[in-house]
Structure formats: C-alpha cells, structure tokens
Design a protein around this motif. Structure first.
Motif, PDB file in Angstrom:
ATOM      1  N   ASN A  93       4.502  -0.727  11.747  1.00 45.50           N
ATOM      2  CA  ASN A  93       4.564  -2.092  11.240  1.00 45.50           C
ATOM      3  C   ASN A  93       3.314  -2.447  10.439  1.00 45.50           C
ATOM      4  O   ASN A  93       3.392  -3.178   9.451  1.00 45.50           O
ATOM      5  CB  ASN A  93       4.747  -3.097  12.379  1.00 45.50           C
ATOM      6  CG  ASN A  93       6.214  -3.324  12.703  1.00 45.50           C
ATOM      7  OD1 ASN A  93       7.064  -3.342  11.825  1.00 45.50           O
ATOM      8  ND2 ASN A  93       6.526  -3.460  13.977  1.00 45.50           N
ATOM      9  N   ALA A  94       2.164  -1.928  10.872  1.00 42.99           N
ATOM     10  CA  ALA A  94       0.923  -2.176  10.128  1.00 42.99           C
ATOM     11  C   ALA A  94       1.066  -1.669   8.694  1.00 42.99           C
ATOM     12  O   ALA A  94       0.738  -2.383   7.739  1.00 42.99           O
ATOM     13  CB  ALA A  94      -0.252  -1.487  10.814  1.00 42.99           C
ATOM     14  N   GLU A  95       1.593  -0.463   8.547  1.00 40.73           N
ATOM     15  CA  GLU A  95       1.787   0.115   7.218  1.00 40.73           C
ATOM     16  C   GLU A  95       2.788  -0.709   6.408  1.00 40.73           C
ATOM     17  O   GLU A  95       2.575  -0.982   5.223  1.00 40.73           O
ATOM     18  CB  GLU A  95       2.270   1.566   7.351  1.00 40.73           C
ATOM     19  CG  GLU A  95       2.383   2.287   6.028  1.00 40.73           C
ATOM     20  CD  GLU A  95       2.762   3.751   6.189  1.00 40.73           C
ATOM     21  OE1 GLU A  95       2.684   4.480   5.194  1.00 40.73           O
ATOM     22  OE2 GLU A  95       3.145   4.163   7.311  1.00 40.73           O
ATOM     23  N   LYS A  96       3.865  -1.127   7.057  1.00 43.20           N
ATOM     24  CA  LYS A  96       4.906  -1.911   6.370  1.00 43.20           C
ATOM     25  C   LYS A  96       4.327  -3.221   5.820  1.00 43.20           C
ATOM     26  O   LYS A  96       4.549  -3.568   4.658  1.00 43.20           O
ATOM     27  CB  LYS A  96       6.051  -2.215   7.346  1.00 43.20           C
ATOM     28  CG  LYS A  96       7.188  -3.028   6.734  1.00 43.20           C
ATOM     29  CD  LYS A  96       8.268  -3.349   7.753  1.00 43.20           C
ATOM     30  CE  LYS A  96       7.875  -4.507   8.637  1.00 43.20           C
ATOM     31  NZ  LYS A  96       8.935  -4.913   9.580  1.00 43.20           N
ATOM     32  N   TYR A  97       3.543  -3.934   6.652  1.00 43.67           N
ATOM     33  CA  TYR A  97       2.984  -5.210   6.219  1.00 43.67           C
ATOM     34  C   TYR A  97       1.923  -5.031   5.140  1.00 43.67           C
ATOM     35  O   TYR A  97       1.846  -5.821   4.192  1.00 43.67           O
ATOM     36  CB  TYR A  97       2.397  -5.975   7.411  1.00 43.67           C
ATOM     37  CG  TYR A  97       3.435  -6.467   8.394  1.00 43.67           C
ATOM     38  CD1 TYR A  97       4.570  -7.148   7.956  1.00 43.67           C
ATOM     39  CD2 TYR A  97       3.292  -6.256   9.764  1.00 43.67           C
ATOM     40  CE1 TYR A  97       5.531  -7.598   8.857  1.00 43.67           C
ATOM     41  CE2 TYR A  97       4.240  -6.708  10.664  1.00 43.67           C
ATOM     42  CZ  TYR A  97       5.358  -7.379  10.208  1.00 43.67           C
ATOM     43  OH  TYR A  97       6.301  -7.821  11.102  1.00 43.67           O
ATOM     44  N   MET A  98       1.094  -3.978   5.276  1.00 48.14           N
ATOM     45  CA  MET A  98       0.052  -3.729   4.262  1.00 48.14           C
ATOM     46  C   MET A  98       0.688  -3.426   2.902  1.00 48.14           C
ATOM     47  O   MET A  98       0.215  -3.892   1.865  1.00 48.14           O
ATOM     48  CB  MET A  98      -0.827  -2.551   4.684  1.00 48.14           C
ATOM     49  CG  MET A  98      -1.688  -2.812   5.896  1.00 48.14           C
ATOM     50  SD  MET A  98      -2.986  -3.991   5.553  1.00 48.14           S
ATOM     51  CE  MET A  98      -3.790  -4.059   7.142  1.00 48.14           C
ATOM     52  N   LYS A  99       1.756  -2.656   2.913  1.00 46.81           N
ATOM     53  CA  LYS A  99       2.443  -2.321   1.651  1.00 46.81           C
ATOM     54  C   LYS A  99       3.090  -3.558   1.045  1.00 46.81           C
ATOM     55  O   LYS A  99       3.069  -3.746  -0.174  1.00 46.81           O
ATOM     56  CB  LYS A  99       3.478  -1.220   1.887  1.00 46.81           C
ATOM     57  CG  LYS A  99       2.851   0.162   2.037  1.00 46.81           C
ATOM     58  CD  LYS A  99       3.892   1.232   2.253  1.00 46.81           C
ATOM     59  CE  LYS A  99       3.246   2.609   2.318  1.00 46.81           C
ATOM     60  NZ  LYS A  99       4.230   3.666   2.607  1.00 46.81           N
ATOM     61  N   LYS A 100       3.653  -4.415   1.899  1.00 45.51           N
ATOM     62  CA  LYS A 100       4.238  -5.669   1.419  1.00 45.51           C
ATOM     63  C   LYS A 100       3.175  -6.514   0.723  1.00 45.51           C
ATOM     64  O   LYS A 100       3.409  -7.098  -0.333  1.00 45.51           O
ATOM     65  CB  LYS A 100       4.815  -6.472   2.596  1.00 45.51           C
ATOM     66  CG  LYS A 100       6.304  -6.294   2.812  1.00 45.51           C
ATOM     67  CD  LYS A 100       6.789  -7.304   3.828  1.00 45.51           C
ATOM     68  CE  LYS A 100       8.297  -7.202   3.995  1.00 45.51           C
ATOM     69  NZ  LYS A 100       8.833  -8.239   4.882  1.00 45.51           N
ATOM     70  N   SER A 101       2.004  -6.565   1.345  1.00 43.42           N
ATOM     71  CA  SER A 101       0.900  -7.342   0.792  1.00 43.42           C
ATOM     72  C   SER A 101       0.474  -6.796  -0.569  1.00 43.42           C
ATOM     73  O   SER A 101       0.297  -7.554  -1.525  1.00 43.42           O
ATOM     74  CB  SER A 101      -0.284  -7.315   1.766  1.00 43.42           C
ATOM     75  OG  SER A 101      -1.369  -8.032   1.245  1.00 43.42           O
ATOM     76  N   LEU A 102       0.347  -5.480  -0.676  1.00 42.29           N
ATOM     77  CA  LEU A 102      -0.041  -4.857  -1.939  1.00 42.29           C
ATOM     78  C   LEU A 102       0.998  -5.091  -3.026  1.00 42.29           C
ATOM     79  O   LEU A 102       0.650  -5.322  -4.185  1.00 42.29           O
ATOM     80  CB  LEU A 102      -0.236  -3.347  -1.749  1.00 42.29           C
ATOM     81  CG  LEU A 102      -1.584  -2.869  -1.227  1.00 42.29           C
ATOM     82  CD1 LEU A 102      -1.581  -1.362  -1.063  1.00 42.29           C
ATOM     83  CD2 LEU A 102      -2.732  -3.293  -2.135  1.00 42.29           C
ATOM     84  N   ASP A 103       2.271  -5.020  -2.646  1.00 40.58           N
ATOM     85  CA  ASP A 103       3.355  -5.210  -3.619  1.00 40.58           C
ATOM     86  C   ASP A 103       3.310  -6.596  -4.262  1.00 40.58           C
ATOM     87  O   ASP A 103       3.748  -6.776  -5.391  1.00 40.58           O
ATOM     88  CB  ASP A 103       4.724  -5.005  -2.952  1.00 40.58           C
ATOM     89  CG  ASP A 103       4.989  -3.543  -2.622  1.00 40.58           C
ATOM     90  OD1 ASP A 103       4.280  -2.676  -3.176  1.00 40.58           O
ATOM     91  OD2 ASP A 103       5.886  -3.270  -1.801  1.00 40.58           O
ATOM     92  N   MET A 104       2.777  -7.569  -3.523  1.00 41.73           N
ATOM     93  CA  MET A 104       2.702  -8.934  -4.047  1.00 41.73           C
ATOM     94  C   MET A 104       1.489  -9.153  -4.934  1.00 41.73           C
ATOM     95  O   MET A 104       1.406 -10.142  -5.642  1.00 41.73           O
ATOM     96  CB  MET A 104       2.641  -9.930  -2.888  1.00 41.73           C
ATOM     97  CG  MET A 104       3.957 -10.082  -2.228  1.00 41.73           C
ATOM     98  SD  MET A 104       3.830 -11.149  -0.821  1.00 41.73           S
ATOM     99  CE  MET A 104       5.387 -10.773  -0.066  1.00 41.73           C
ATOM    100  N   GLY A 105       0.539  -8.236  -4.850  1.00 45.55           N
ATOM    101  CA  GLY A 105      -0.700  -8.422  -5.606  1.00 45.55           C
ATOM    102  C   GLY A 105      -1.688  -9.215  -4.782  1.00 45.55           C
ATOM    103  O   GLY A 105      -1.372 -10.294  -4.302  1.00 45.55           O
ATOM    104  N   MET A 106      -2.877  -8.644  -4.600  1.00 51.21           N
ATOM    105  CA  MET A 106      -3.887  -9.304  -3.785  1.00 51.21           C
ATOM    106  C   MET A 106      -4.624 -10.348  -4.614  1.00 51.21           C
ATOM    107  O   MET A 106      -4.858 -10.146  -5.800  1.00 51.21           O
ATOM    108  CB  MET A 106      -4.895  -8.275  -3.248  1.00 51.21           C
ATOM    109  CG  MET A 106      -4.250  -7.183  -2.404  1.00 51.21           C
ATOM    110  SD  MET A 106      -3.464  -7.835  -0.926  1.00 51.21           S
ATOM    111  CE  MET A 106      -4.879  -8.334   0.025  1.00 51.21           C
ATOM    112  N   PRO A 107      -5.020 -11.485  -3.986  1.00 52.72           N
ATOM    113  CA  PRO A 107      -5.726 -12.533  -4.728  1.00 52.72           C
ATOM    114  C   PRO A 107      -7.106 -12.106  -5.217  1.00 52.72           C
ATOM    115  O   PRO A 107      -7.605 -12.624  -6.191  1.00 52.72           O
ATOM    116  CB  PRO A 107      -5.835 -13.681  -3.713  1.00 52.72           C
ATOM    117  CG  PRO A 107      -5.620 -13.064  -2.376  1.00 52.72           C
ATOM    118  CD  PRO A 107      -4.745 -11.865  -2.595  1.00 52.72           C
TER     119      PRO A 107
END
Length: 203
Positions: A93-107
């Motif tokens: 789940n950690a990997e899944k959420y981190m990838k989701k975050s990256l896909d959105m573009g970090m601020p």
C-alpha cells in the motif's frame, strides 16, 4: 468550526433575518468548503513531526472525500498515506500511495525527490535493485529536502553498488555520505556498519 458558524448563522437568520446572518453564512461556507478542498493537512503534519502516528491516522481517516481535495493537496495526502503505510510495514500500500502521489505531480521538487527516494527504498526491501537504483538516481536529480535525505540516498546507492560488485562506485558514494556528515542515528549506525566493509574492498 464551519458547523458551529453555520448553526450560529441559522439561529441569527431566524432571530434577526438573513442580512445580519450573511457574514456568518459566508464564514461557515468558506470553512466547510476549505475542509473539503484543502483538508486538515497542517494537523496531520503536526502529528507526524511529533511522532504521533495514531493521531495522524485519525486525521487522515477524517478525510472522507480525498478526490475533492485540490490536486497539490491530494498529492501530499497520498504521500502521507504512503508514509503511514510504511510505518505499519504495509509496503504494498505504501508503494501504491507513493505512486499515486507522483502521478499527480508534487507541489515541490524536493517533495518529489523524497517520494522517489522512499519508492527506491521500498524497491530495495523487495530485492529489486534495478528499480531501486532507478528511483534513487531520479530522487537525487529531482532534489532532496535536506542533507539527511541526501545521505540516505547515497548510502543506498553505495549498498547497491556493493551488490553489483562495482566497488569503486560504492566507495565514491560512501565518500559523499561521509561528506554530508549525517546526524540521524539510523544513518550514523548504517555508516559505521558499512565502513567495516568499505575499507576492505578492492578498487
């Protein structure tokens, strides 16, 4: 707070009419809408900085509609979810959420780098050295928020180079770690342990 102001607005509206209650309605709407599009991120970060993971989890759980968060805030939300999953050693789940975050573009670029560094460490724990190296190099290119994160990145690269038997590169990355003079106890311990092997290596 939004609900309290809304209740006050309704009471004022009943007692004195709409216009005297207008400002209270406005404040209530701003607070309620703000909760859904910005979320309680400051509260979560406060708990994380204090090391109160249970408190952070409760605040994260209070965000019922993460898709309503504005994109930069949603990205941070998934990063925090990933961090909390890592604390629980829930690496999938950690990997899944981190990838989701990256896909959105970090601020911020530094946040992107820190995110990629964590993905690199997750890949290393899974034994995927190639993926780990790719993420960690990308993290360094993106920029990391502080010297401790930089030291962690170079330490992981040094370890990967040892596994690949590229001893000269391993020593070079290890020199970079020492030059950064990390103070985080975990990194300091890893440096001490690795130094025993580095000095015996050829190259």
């Amino acid at each position: 707070m939004g609900i309290v102001f809304l209740a006050l607005a309704i009471f004022t509206n009943i007692e004195a009419g709409f216009w005297p209650s207008f400002i209270l309605y406005l404040i209530a709407v701003v607070l309620i809408v703000g909760h859904f599009i910005f979320g309680p991120m400051r509260l979560i970060q406060g708990y994380m900085e204090e090391g109160d993971m249970e408190g952070a989890k409760k605040v994260v759980a209070s965000i019922w509609f993460p898709n309503l968060l504005i994109k930069p805030v949603r990205s941070v939300y998934y990063t925090l979810k990933g961090n909390l999953a890592m604390v629980d050693q829930d690496f999938d789940n950690a990997e899944k959420y981190m990838k989701k975050s990256l896909d959105m573009g970090m601020p911020m670029k530094e946040a992107e780098g820190a995110n990629k560094l964590q993905l690199g460490m997750l890949a290393m724990q899974k034994g995927d050295l190639k993926q780990s190296e790719s993420y960690i190099r990308a993290a360094i290119r993106s920029g990391l928020p502080d010297k401790e994160n930089e030291a962690a990145a170079y330490l992981q690269l040094s370890s990967i180079m040892i596994n690949k038997r590229e001893f000269r590169a391993a020593k070079e990355y290890f020199r970079k770690v020492k030059a950064l003079k990390p103070t985080t106890p975990q990194i300091v311990d890893q440096v001490k342990q690795m130094e025993k092997y580095i000095t015996r290596m050829p190259g």
